[in-house]
Structure formats: C-alpha cells, structure tokens
Design a protein around this motif. Structure first.
Motif, PDB file in Angstrom:
ATOM      1  N   ALA A   1       0.848  -1.213   0.000  1.00 39.51           N
ATOM      2  CA  ALA A   1       0.000   0.000   0.000  1.00 39.51           C
ATOM      3  C   ALA A   1       0.876   1.252   0.000  1.00 39.51           C
ATOM      4  N   GLU A   2       2.100   1.138   0.524  1.00 34.58           N
ATOM      5  CA  GLU A   2       2.973   2.309   0.603  1.00 34.58           C
ATOM      6  C   GLU A   2       3.491   2.752  -0.769  1.00 34.58           C
ATOM      7  N   TRP A   3       3.432   1.870  -1.746  1.00 32.04           N
ATOM      8  CA  TRP A   3       3.885   2.305  -3.082  1.00 32.04           C
ATOM      9  C   TRP A   3       2.723   2.259  -4.098  1.00 32.04           C
ATOM     10  N   ALA A   4       1.518   2.478  -3.585  1.00 29.44           N
ATOM     11  CA  ALA A   4       0.334   2.371  -4.464  1.00 29.44           C
ATOM     12  C   ALA A   4       0.409   3.283  -5.695  1.00 29.44           C
ATOM     13  N   PRO A   5       0.827   4.565  -5.568  1.00 31.36           N
ATOM     14  CA  PRO A   5       0.866   5.396  -6.790  1.00 31.36           C
ATOM     15  C   PRO A   5       1.841   4.834  -7.831  1.00 31.36           C
ATOM     16  N   ALA A   6       3.012   4.344  -7.366  1.00 29.89           N
ATOM     17  CA  ALA A   6       3.971   3.766  -8.323  1.00 29.89           C
ATOM     18  C   ALA A   6       3.395   2.494  -8.940  1.00 29.89           C
ATOM     19  N   ASP A   7       2.648   1.740  -8.138  1.00 30.43           N
ATOM     20  CA  ASP A   7       2.038   0.515  -8.651  1.00 30.43           C
ATOM     21  C   ASP A   7       1.033   0.838  -9.762  1.00 30.43           C
ATOM     22  N   ARG A   8       0.251   1.912  -9.534  1.00 33.73           N
ATOM     23  CA  ARG A   8      -0.733   2.286 -10.564  1.00 33.73           C
ATOM     24  C   ARG A   8      -0.017   2.740 -11.844  1.00 33.73           C
ATOM     25  N   ALA A   9       1.059   3.504 -11.676  1.00 35.50           N
ATOM     26  CA  ALA A   9       1.821   3.957 -12.860  1.00 35.50           C
ATOM     27  C   ALA A   9       2.402   2.740 -13.591  1.00 35.50           C
ATOM     28  N   ARG A  10       2.882   1.779 -12.813  1.00 33.36           N
ATOM     29  CA  ARG A  10       3.453   0.566 -13.423  1.00 33.36           C
ATOM     30  C   ARG A  10       2.383  -0.198 -14.209  1.00 33.36           C
ATOM     31  N   THR A  11       1.210  -0.361 -13.596  1.00 30.50           N
ATOM     32  CA  THR A  11       0.125  -1.100 -14.271  1.00 30.50           C
ATOM     33  C   THR A  11      -0.279  -0.400 -15.561  1.00 30.50           C
ATOM     34  N   ARG A  12      -0.448   0.930 -15.477  1.00 25.42           N
ATOM     35  CA  ARG A  12      -0.872   1.703 -16.665  1.00 25.42           C
ATOM     36  C   ARG A  12       0.169   1.591 -17.780  1.00 25.42           C
ATOM     37  N   SER A  13       1.440   1.771 -17.396  1.00 23.00           N
ATOM     38  CA  SER A  13       2.495   1.759 -18.434  1.00 23.00           C
ATOM     39  C   SER A  13       2.632   0.377 -19.054  1.00 23.00           C
ATOM     40  N   ARG A  14       2.579  -0.650 -18.214  1.00 23.92           N
ATOM     41  CA  ARG A  14       2.715  -2.000 -18.785  1.00 23.92           C
ATOM     42  C   ARG A  14       1.557  -2.309 -19.723  1.00 23.92           C
ATOM     43  N   ALA A  15       0.329  -1.906 -19.314  1.00 18.29           N
ATOM     44  CA  ALA A  15      -0.844  -2.174 -20.161  1.00 18.29           C
ATOM     45  C   ALA A  15      -0.686  -1.462 -21.500  1.00 18.29           C
ATOM     46  N   PHE A  16      -0.173  -0.233 -21.456  1.00 18.34           N
ATOM     47  CA  PHE A  16       0.000   0.529 -22.690  1.00 18.34           C
ATOM     48  C   PHE A  16       0.996  -0.171 -23.618  1.00 18.34           C
ATOM     49  N   PHE A  17       2.142  -0.548 -23.073  1.00 22.93           N
ATOM     50  CA  PHE A  17       3.160  -1.153 -23.946  1.00 22.93           C
ATOM     51  C   PHE A  17       2.753  -2.564 -24.383  1.00 22.93           C
ATOM     52  N   ASP A  18       2.024  -3.306 -23.515  1.00 25.11           N
ATOM     53  CA  ASP A  18       1.509  -4.613 -23.954  1.00 25.11           C
ATOM     54  C   ASP A  18       0.533  -4.418 -25.115  1.00 25.11           C
ATOM     55  N   GLY A  19      -0.307  -3.368 -24.984  1.00 24.28           N
ATOM     56  CA  GLY A  19      -1.306  -3.097 -26.025  1.00 24.28           C
ATOM     57  C   GLY A  19      -0.662  -2.702 -27.343  1.00 24.28           C
ATOM     58  N   LEU A  20       0.488  -2.062 -27.244  1.00 28.36           N
ATOM     59  CA  LEU A  20       1.186  -1.643 -28.474  1.00 28.36           C
ATOM     60  C   LEU A  20       1.977  -2.792 -29.094  1.00 28.36           C
ATOM     61  N   ASP A  21       2.071  -3.889 -28.354  1.00 29.68           N
ATOM     62  CA  ASP A  21       2.893  -5.010 -28.802  1.00 29.68           C
ATOM     63  C   ASP A  21       2.558  -5.378 -30.252  1.00 29.68           C
TER      64      ASP A  21
END
Ligand SMILES: Cc1cc2nc3c(=O)[nH]c(=O)nc-3n(C[C@H](O)[C@H](O)[C@H](O)COP(=O)(O)OP(=O)(O)OC[C@H]3O[C@@H](n4cnc5c(N)ncnc54)[C@H](O)[C@@H]3O)c2cc1C
Length: 482
Positions: free
Chosen positions: A359-379
């Motif tokens: 929970a202490e790194w929740a904002p970074a976790d959300r950024a990680r999820t968003r960025s990974r989804a974007f690059f997976d989608g561009l695959d």
C-alpha cells in the motif's frame, strides 16, 4: 581492491544498485531513504542512464535541458541523490563496468560480490560486497542488417541520440531517421531541433497498425499528448513522416551519400515502383530495444522471453536480487521510474528483515500497471517488416566483429545443415567477436531463419586476462539452476 572500507559501518544493509538510469536512481533514492546503504554503480561517467544522459561537464553546456524531456523529474532525482551522497547513505561509483555478480557460497561477510572494471582502460577490477543486488541495467538497441548498413555515416538511432545529448554534437548535417519504434521520434525531433536537416522519418509501422490499437492509445491520454507533441515538432521542422516505409539500401563510396526507401505492402514486401532515393550524410537507424539481461542470467535469474522475470515487488526468483526498469521489459522512462521506486522500497524492507506493505507504493504501482498495459497493447505495432531478411543480399556483412556475410550464414543453414543459432555461430563465427552477438544476434537469427535464443554472455563485458588471473583463487560461482 575492495571498496568496503569506504562504506559506513555494517549496521545498515548494503544494497548494490547496478545502473544509474531512471530505474536505478529511483531505486537508490527509495532504498537510501529507508535505511539501507546503497552503492550505485554505473559504466557511464555520470548518472542519468539513456533517458537523462547528461553532457560531459567539460563541454560547459549552458542549457542542457534543451535536449531533454521531463527535466523537473531529473532535477528531483539529482537533488535527492546529492543529498544522500552528502549524508553518506549512498556511494556513487561511476565509470565502473560490472562484468560479473557473484553469489558467495560463504555469505560472510556478504552474500554477493559485484565485480566491476574501472574507467576507460578497464584493466583493473574492483570488488564490491553487498547484502542485496538490484539490477537496473536498462536496454540496448536492436539493429537489423540491410545492404550498406556498415557504411560510415550509418549510426544507430540511440547512438545519434547519445552523441547529441552526451557530446552536444550532430552525427551529420542531413539525416534520415529510420527503422521502427518510439525512440525514432525523440531522435528525429532532437536532430532537427539541434540544426540538422532531417530528410525523413521512415517508420515501418503502418497507419493501420496504430488504428487497430486506437483503444489502447485512447486509454493513455498522456502518451497521446506526448505523441502529438512529437508530431507537432516534426511538422514545425518540416520533417516528412513516412509510415509503412522501410530503408532498402544505404549507398555511398567512402561514406554514406544516400538511402533508398520504399513503401511496404500488406505482405511485408516493398511495393514495386515506390522506391525513392534520399540524399543524406547520416542514417540513424534502429529496430527497437532489447533488455540487458547478462548479469541476471549470470546470477541464474529466470528470464521471461528476453526480459528478467520479476514479481510484484520487482524481486527476481534469486533471493536477494531485484530487477527494475527496461531489464525487466522495455516500456519507457515512466515505467522504469515506477519499477525502480517499488524495487528500492521492497529491497530496503526485505534487507532489514521486514515485510513491505505494498500500500505504501500504491501510486507507483498504478503507474506501473498503466504503463505496462500501454506497452503490452502496443505489442506488435512496432515490428520490423515481416520480410526484412529477404532484402539482405548475400554480400551484406551481418556480423561486423567477425565480418561474416549473410551468404555465409545461409550456406551454414542450407548446405551445412545448421538448424539453430548456436550451430550457425560455430560454423561461421557470427556472434563470436568483441560484441558477443549484442549487435548482430537478431540479424543473424533472422537471416538464418532460426529462433532467437536468450543471450547467455558470461562475463557480461570483455575482461582482460590479467584481471581474471588476478582474481583470488576460489571455486567458480555455481552455474545457474537451469
Ligand atoms: C541508446 C538508447 C537511447 C535512448 N534514448 C532515449 C530517449 O532519448 N528518449 C526516450 O524516451 N527513451 C530513450 N531510450 C529508452 C530508455 O532507455 C528508457 O526509456 C529509460 O532510460 C530506461 O531506464 P532504465 O533505468 O531502465 O535504463 P537506462 O536508462 O538504460 O539505464 C541503465 C544504466 O545501466 C548502466 N549499465 C548497464 N549495464 C551495466 C553494467 N554491466 N555495468 C555498469 N553499468 C551498466 C548503463 O550505463 C545505464 O546508465 C533510449 C534507449 C537506448 C538504449
């Protein structure tokens, strides 16, 4: 020689962070702020990595920010690093090329030893002891061969960027930027902004490839805005964008004089009648990035395809080893920052015997999820032309270090029966030279029609025999459990 004497008393665990790009810097700041001593090691003279590559201090750049994006984030990272350095919470070892990370069979005084070569001569090695290791080694460029690609004046896209950001020099006056991938955009706009005439940006992805991913793009308005920003700069500098095109050949005598580009058809072949010759003295070319996994591989970390496998805390499957940034998959600086932050926090907690609270790194976790989804989608959008290998003539050198031609590789497969990359290498010496396949492996695999295999390069850098001979006698590190 050991650097242990310069470190603070062993009341705090020592974390060795290898790589001072966005991921390594974010990890260093997060770890140092939470009670571990961090030794940050990088082969470059200054921190920053590829994204925040800094001009050499001797150049006296008056406005280094002019060549950069997200400069405020860099200032925050740099200020944080300086504060930790001043407080002795971080030791920065620049100009150190890590060639091996050793898991010690006897973990006293520490479970890991990081071996690094010093400076440009690289004929002396230092050993750094650490309780944990965080691999933030980034990515390297993939460049596929084509006729004329070895001519002087042909550089990699990232190489052109590095000359500009690090040396404040242009690789030439009239440039074509070509290949595939998002990196081509900052390279073309950077060259144009610095005064080069960019004749064209030649991207093999076609408009329909982007249209098919419209939902992915729409879900990432920040990325759309970034793309629109680059598009606006291309228009402002009068740079034509040739989507769905490829470079067929680079021409010249002593050096590059022009390139031939053509439109690609739906079958991945050049469309007859579309070839055009563009005069230029520079071709900046790249076909994407590949994660740096040599050190992880040497430690026995599991790889997922070409990238280091990590869990939600950025831990590899080797206890005490974390990985962050493009070593775990190519996804840009924002993803690298998020992963580095999470890895640094996880390492700080685990090395002190605590269980971190995600929970202490929740904002970074959300950024990680968003960025990974974007690059997976561009695959799949940014992929080299499906038939690129057919355009490589037999005379084209595919392995520069050993000067192996495409014809020799084809002969190894056709006449000599090589069925895999390793046999091709043994029969032709392709990939056996100084770069150990870093530059040519993807090209050789494509020309041979063999599946690329995960790179296994130990040591991770060429090491002088004298350095190896000077290592104290001890049994070699255990081989990876694979
Ligand atoms: C050549 C190149 C140029 C790029 N330019 C841009 C750009 O202009 N804009 C953009 O958006 N993206 C760019 N990228 C993509 C960029 O790499 C990432 O988005 C971002 O920098 C990744 O951050 P990172 O921390 O994972 O890795 P990096 O920033 O690549 O940092 C990794 C660091 O690890 C160090 N390292 C690696 N191996 C070792 C070793 N064995 N020993 C010691 N140190 C080591 C390297 O010197 C480097 O400083 C570029 C990539 C490359 C390969």
């Amino acid at each position: 020689m050991t650097e242990r004497a310069t470190l603070p008393p062993p009341t705090r665990p020592d974390l060795a962070v290898i790589g001072a790009g966005p991921a390594g810097l974010a990890a260093t700041l997060a770890g140092a702020a939470r009670g571990v001593h961090v030794t940050l090691i990088d082969s470059a003279p200054q921190p920053g990595g590829q994204f925040y590559r800094q001009p050499a201090p001797g150049l006296g750049a008056r406005r280094p920010r002019a060549l950069h994006h997200r400069w405020r984030t860099w200032e925050r990272l740099r200020t944080g690093l300086d504060a930790h350095l001043a407080a002795g919470r971080v030791t920065l070892l620049s100009d150190r090329h890590v060639w091996c990370v050793e898991r010690n069979t006897d973990p006293s005084p520490a479970p890991f030893t990081v071996h690094a070569l010093l400076g440009p001569a690289q004929d002396e090695s230092v050993a750094i002891r650490a309780d944990g290791v965080l691999l933030a080694t980034g990515a390297y460029e993939k460049v596929l061969p084509f006729p004329g690609w070895t001519l002087p004046g042909v550089v990699t896209a990232g190489g052109a960027q590095a000359l500009l950001k690090g040396g404040l020099v242009l690789p030439g006056r009239t440039a074509v930027v070509a290949g595939t991938g998002p990196l081509l955009l900052p390279v073309a706009t950077g060259l144009a902004a610095a005064g080069a005439t960019v004749v064209a940006l030649v991207e093999s992805a076609a408009p329909k490839d982007f249209a098919q991913r419209a939902r992915v793009l729409a879900a990432a308005p920040d990325k759309l805005a970034e793309g629109a920003g680059y598009a606006a700069q291309l228009v402002r500098h009068g740079v034509p964008l040739k989507l769905g095109h490829t470079v067929l050949e680079a021409h010249g005598g002593e050096r590059l004089e022009s390139v031939t580009v053509a439109a690609l058809g739906p079958d991945g072949r050049p469309v007859p009648g579309t070839a055009r010759r563009l005069p230029c003295d520079t071709l900046a070319v790249g076909h994407g990035l590949l994660p740096h996994t040599d050190l992880a591989d040497g430690l026995g970390c599991r790889l997922d395809g070409p990238a280091v496998h990590v869990d939600d805390e950025q831990r590899t499957d080797v206890p005490g080893v974390w990985a962050a940034g493009e070593a775990t998959g190519v996804g840009g600086a924002v993803l690298s920052l998020a992963e580095g932050h999470i890895a640094g926090r996880s390492a700080a907690a685990r090395l002190r015997g605590a269980v971190p609270d995600p929970a202490e790194w929740a904002p970074a976790d959300r950024a990680r999820t968003r960025s990974r989804a974007f690059f997976d989608g561009l695959d799949g959008v940014y992929a080299p032309p499906a038939r690129w290998a057919e355009l490589v003539t037999d005379e084209t050198v595919v392995c520069r270090c050993e000067e192996v031609t495409a014809g020799a590789v084809r002969e190894a497969v056709g006449s000599l029966g090589a069925g895999d990359l390793r046999t091709v290498k043994l029969l032709t010496r392709a990939g056996m030279g100084w770069c150990q396949g870093r530059m040519c492996e993807a090209g050789v695999a494509g020309v041979a029609g063999c599946a690329p295999v995960p790179a296994r390069r130990l040591p991770a850098r060429p090491v002088p025999l004298g350095v190896l001979a000077a290592q104290p006698d001890r049994p070699p590190p255990p081989p990876p459990d694979r």
